[in-house]
Enzyme design. Structure first.
Site, PDB file in Angstrom:
ATOM      1  CB  CYS A  66      -0.899  -0.009   1.231  1.00 26.99           C
ATOM      2  SG  CYS A  66      -1.990   1.422   1.305  1.00 26.99           S
ATOM      3  CB  CYS A  70      -1.538   3.931   8.202  1.00 22.73           C
ATOM      4  SG  CYS A  70      -2.643   4.539   6.901  1.00 22.73           S
ATOM      5  CB  CYS A  73      -0.742  -0.093   8.432  1.00 24.93           C
ATOM      6  SG  CYS A  73      -1.410  -1.322   7.302  1.00 24.93           S
ATOM      7  CB  CYS A 110     -15.414  -7.111   7.027  1.00 25.93           C
ATOM      8  SG  CYS A 110     -16.723  -6.941   8.244  1.00 25.93           S
ATOM      9  CB  CYS A 141     -18.452  -4.672   5.824  1.00 31.17           C
ATOM     10  SG  CYS A 141     -17.547  -3.170   6.298  1.00 31.17           S
ATOM     11  CB  CYS A 201     -18.095   0.080   9.362  1.00 28.72           C
ATOM     12  SG  CYS A 201     -16.928  -0.714  10.475  1.00 28.72           S
ATOM     13  NE  ARG A 273     -17.350  -5.173  14.132  1.00 26.52           N
ATOM     14  CZ  ARG A 273     -17.662  -4.537  13.005  1.00 26.52           C
ATOM     15  NH1 ARG A 273     -16.732  -3.926  12.330  1.00 26.52           N
ATOM     16  NH2 ARG A 273     -18.885  -4.528  12.571  1.00 26.52           N
TER      17      ARG A 273
END
Ligand code: SF4
Length: 331
Positions: A66, A70, A73, A110, A141, A201, A273
């Site tokens: 990616c 972040c 991550c 998801c 999702c 979400c 959650r």
């Protein structure tokens, strides 16, 4: 908010609000622990079956490489983690995983892809996955990064139920964690998803070195949206070797539980959650999170790329706590 003499104090505290102020959120955080949990539990019981937990299963359909940065991550191409990148999965493998998750009790599937933003041709493949998963009788999702209006409309037409896009932290602390897209980019994507009629979400991660005020401001950002996100994942940072946040001072678990309780109070109808970080939580801590108002978990052996408690362990925990999984995802 002005008091309404026609409703009881409990109903007043359950009212849906979008005007939370920092001082009152901080006052909630500062309540004696028992009082905070009691308040959250009252609100929880007014809005949900207190023994029912919605179970979602998460699959990484495209892993790693990616372009974003972040700080937590391992999927960022900028960090040297052990992760092996994987291209977008074939649809039959995705559907097999969904069927397995359904057989293990998940009501929502998801699918996460490590993209800054998907290409239009990716959206077509994701729509096929969404339709296949829905045909299995599950809610869907996806989390794909930033979206254009057209892509959002295509996902909605394709039958997508939820779009996940987290704010991660407060606007003030955000630039410490991510520099490759702005907080406003995230809010814009969320508004697009909401306007298209897809359920939202959206939550964040705590334990990233943020302050008490940052945690309060994140919850204010979520609760003061024109409509509360239907699902609010609260993640505890999972520290991954090779990522910049490795070595961050661990958050007091009681502050994590307080965050769950404050989220429950501020967003009474949302599914709060318990997400990443569950693997490092004791059964007793998870039980306290459920008492504080968490009523959704990610179920399965992996959470995108980090470990999650084994499904058998979760099942035993549910039995020991007298909890049952629920099919309906939004009160
Ligand atoms: S959190 Fe998502 S956008 Fe950020 S680096 Fe990881 S995969 Fe990319």
């Amino acid at each position: 908010m002005s008091a309404n003499p026609a409703i009881s104090p409990i109903q007043q505290s359950t009212a849906i609000r979008h005007d939370w102020q920092l001082d009152e959120v901080q006052a909630l955080y500062a309540l004696p622990f028992n009082e905070l949990i009691f308040k959250a539990q009252i609100i929880h019981r007014e809005n949900f079956d207190p023994n029912e937990i919605q179970v979602s299963s998460l699959l990484s359909i495209k892993t790693g490489s990616c372009s974003e940065d972040c700080g937590y991550c391992p999927q960022s191409a900028r960090y040297d983690s052990d992760l092996t990148p994987e291209a977008l999965m074939p649809i039959d493998a995705v559907l097999k995983a969904a069927q397995q998750a359904r057989d293990q009790g998940a009501s929502r599937f998801c699918m996460g892809a490590a993209w800054r933003q998907p290409k239009d041709r990716d959206i077509e493949r994701v729509v096929e996955m969404v339709q296949g998963v829905k045909a299995l009788g599950m809610e869907t999702c996806v989390t794909l990064g930033m979206l254009t209006d057209e892509q959002t409309a295509r996902l909605k037409d394709g039958g997508l139920d939820y779009y996940n896009h987290n704010l991660d932290t407060s606007e003030d602390y955000y630039s410490e964690i991510i520099t490759t897209r702005t907080y406003q980019d995230r809010l814009d994507t969320l508004a697009r998803v909401r306007d298209a009629g897809i359920n939202v979400c959206c939550g964040g991660i705590v334990g990233m070195g943020e302050s008490d005020i940052d945690r309060s401001k994140l919850l204010i950002e979520l609760a003061n949206m024109p409509k509360h996100p239907e699902s609010v994942p609260v993640n505890m940072l999972v520290q991954v070797e090779g990522t910049p946040l490795m070595g961050t001072e661990a958050l007091d678990p009681l502050i994590f539980i307080r965050t769950i309780a404050v989220a429950r109070i501020m967003m009474p109808n949302s599914r709060v959650r318990l997400s990443a970080g569950r693997n490092n939580m004791s059964d007793e801590m998870q039980a306290l999170c459920f008492l504080a108002g968490a009523n959704s978990i990610f179920y399965g052996d992996k959470l995108l790329t980090t470990d999650n408690p084994m499904t058998n362990h979760d099942r035993r925990l549910f039995e020991r706590l007298g909890l049952h999984s629920g099919g309906s995802s939004y009160a």
